[in-house]
Design an enzyme around this catalytic site. Structure first.
Site, short mmCIF file in Angstrom:
data_model
loop_
_atom_site.label_atom_id
_atom_site.label_comp_id
_atom_site.label_asym_id
_atom_site.label_seq_id
_atom_site.Cartn_x
_atom_site.Cartn_y
_atom_site.Cartn_z
N GLY A 189 -0.97 55.10 -91.55
CA GLY A 189 -1.97 54.07 -91.77
C GLY A 189 -2.15 53.76 -93.24
O GLY A 189 -1.21 53.88 -94.04
N THR A 191 -3.68 53.91 -97.20
CA THR A 191 -3.92 54.95 -98.21
C THR A 191 -5.38 55.40 -98.26
O THR A 191 -5.64 56.61 -98.34
CB THR A 191 -3.45 54.46 -99.59
OG1 THR A 191 -2.03 54.21 -99.54
CG2 THR A 191 -3.72 55.51 -100.66
N VAL A 193 -7.63 55.57 -95.87
CA VAL A 193 -7.89 56.46 -94.73
C VAL A 193 -7.07 57.74 -94.86
O VAL A 193 -7.52 58.82 -94.48
CB VAL A 193 -7.58 55.74 -93.39
CG1 VAL A 193 -7.79 56.70 -92.21
CG2 VAL A 193 -8.45 54.51 -93.23
N GLY A 194 -5.88 57.63 -95.45
CA GLY A 194 -5.07 58.82 -95.69
C GLY A 194 -5.81 59.84 -96.55
O GLY A 194 -5.70 61.05 -96.35
N GLU A 211 1.96 58.97 -93.68
CA GLU A 211 2.84 57.82 -93.79
C GLU A 211 1.95 56.61 -94.11
O GLU A 211 1.29 56.07 -93.22
CB GLU A 211 3.63 57.61 -92.51
CG GLU A 211 4.51 58.79 -92.11
CD GLU A 211 5.57 59.13 -93.14
OE1 GLU A 211 5.84 58.28 -94.02
OE2 GLU A 211 6.12 60.23 -93.08
#
Length: 473
Positions: A189, A191, A193-194, A211
């Site tokens: 998803g 960046t 939220v990463g 990813e």
């Protein structure tokens, strides 16, 4: 809510601890069941994705289902060899020992899928999880709600219900789920939220595969067949309505051919989508109102004199026309963040050296595209840039191959998967030194009391020898 998350994870943990996922035969059986599901339920999955994104079945099959089935078949063919012990070299004191690594599953993996490719980006990682002997909790994106519901219904019909539960929900449910302890978290998803996922994982020291995305650049040199370039470039850009993590985000075009590029872009758009792209059944729509508003804001802030083609919108159907801008600068709004939509800015550069400087001023991208028939130009760009992956003289194709690792670097992600790389990512290589209870004289020099004589013996037996280095000395 928290009770449901804990119950699902506990059930998967009990299933993993029962050892049922360990036999290779069981893994192959589950992979075959997954392949059966994708094959038999092709229309169901295509219909669900169409409801979420108005994506043509052709595109769903080519960009998601075929890619997924190839991944499954590759795992079935190779999981036996992937799982075999690997042996290492030994020094003199280890000659009688067995020195090897066992490939062992991590445990319970959380796989968080993305809404833009809601089938393949959720189920491709589960192929790696199954092949490596893990259980996995599947969390589809709630944004692609129809596909999430379809997968939640189909998985229990085909797969082991305890080992591969599906957990549905939005941000509140996901937040609760991330409070549980996993052995690995796999997220695809954005960046931002990463970062949230990584923060949650850190509480349990859980390793992650992220990813993500970013602004993937595309360089167009002066030695190209422009008609071919534009077909391949626009195919990669407009697939899924531009909502692809590895879509070309912006073009860095050599000044000698920028006018030619614009001419062929207009022609190619007409050839692909007709006089009115809105009427084409092949152009996907923006996934929701929030993303429609985000992309529309970019169009509204761009200077009208830079518009080459497009700009039309329809809020009712969330349609945004393929929109191209020329003479773009790094100060324009369209260059502020990843576009994730059908907008294509063109920046004019003097040569590939100027292009690499622009690329390197941004965060490391997930993908890099180079169109040139000059090998020295390609090598120059490769030598002076970094990205998750690269396709030369095409777009997307490095991601589509199960024989290449796919992943980001820096802000575009961490870790890679596909094929054996996915198996390795979700496996633990357990180092084993197996020594027999004999040959004690060979190791007796290590024991106390320490002596110079014993130290000399250990140096001889355990120090690696570099023959070329010793000869020079």
């Amino acid at each position: 809510m928290s009770g449901r998350a804990k119950e699902i994870v506990t059930r998967a943990r009990i299933a993993f601890e029962s050892k049922r996922t360990r036999p290779i035969e069981w893994r192959i059986q589950q992979l075959r069941r997954l392949h059966d599901m994708v094959t038999e339920q092709e229309q169901v999955l295509a219909d669900a994705v169409y409801k979420d994104l108005r994506k043509a079945k052709f595109e769903v099959v080519v960009s998601e289902l075929i890619v997924l089935k190839n991944e499954i078949v590759t795992a079935i063919k190779n999981v036996q060899s992937w799982a075999e012990q690997s042996y290492v070299s030994k020094n003199l004191i280890q000659k009688m020992d067995s020195m090897y690594m066992r490939k062992e599953p991590l445990g319970v993996v959380l796989i968080m899928g993305a809404w833009n490719y809601p089938v393949v980006l959720l189920l491709n990682p589960i192929v790696a999880a199954i092949a490596s002997g893990n259980c996995a909790v599947l969390k589809p994106s709630d944004v692609s709600e129809n596909t999430a519901a379809a997968i939640a219904k189909l998985i229990p019909q085909y797969m082991d219900k305890d080992c591969f539960p599906v957990y549905l929900g939005g941000i509140p449910e996901t937040t609760v789920l991330l409070e549980e302890r996993f052995d690995h978290i796999f997220y695809t998803g954005s960046t931002p939220v990463g970062k949230i996922v990584m923060t949650a994982a850190a509480k349990h020291l859980t390793p992650v595969t992220l990813e993500l995305g970013g602004k993937s650049p595309c360089y167009v040199g002066k030695n190209v067949h422009m008609d071919i370039v534009c077909k391949r470039l626009l195919w990669g850009k407009l697939m899924n309505g531009g909502q692809t993590c590895v879509a070309p985000d912006y073009i860095l075009c050599h000044e000698a051919v920028v006018d030619n590029l614009i001419t062929y872009i207009k022609k190619t758009l007409k050839d692909m989508l007709g006089d009115d792209p809105k009427e084409s059944p092949d152009l996907a729509r923006i996934v929701n109102d929030r993303n429609f508003a985000r992309i529309s804001k970019v169009i509204d802030t761009m200077p009208k004199e830079k518009l080459v083609v497009g700009g039309e919108r329809d809020i009712e159907t969330r349609y945004i026309a393929p929109t191209v801008y020329k003479n773009v600068t790094m100060d324009d709004e369209v260059m502020a963040s990843e576009i994730f939509g059908p907008i294509l800015p063109i920046i004019t550069v003097a040569n590939e050296d100027e292009a690499t400087k622009i690329i390197n001023r941004q965060e490391k991208p997930l993908a890099l595209y180079i169109f040139s028939n000059k090998p020295q130009v390609v090598e120059n760009i490769l030598e002076h840039t970094t990205s998750g992956g690269v396709t030369v003289n095409d777009t997307i194709m490095h991601m589509a191959s199960h024989n290449l690792p796919f992943g980001g670097v820096g802000f575009s992600g961490t870790g890679s998967y596909h094929g054996k790389w996915g198996f390795d990512r979700l496996s633990h290589e357990r180092a084993i030194c197996w020594r027999k209870q004999n040959m004690e004289a060979l190791i007796a020099a290590r024991y106390m009391p320490y002596t110079d004589k014993n130290l000399g013996a250990l140096k001889y037996l355990t120090t690696e020898k570099d023959r070329g280095f010793c000869a020079v000395m």
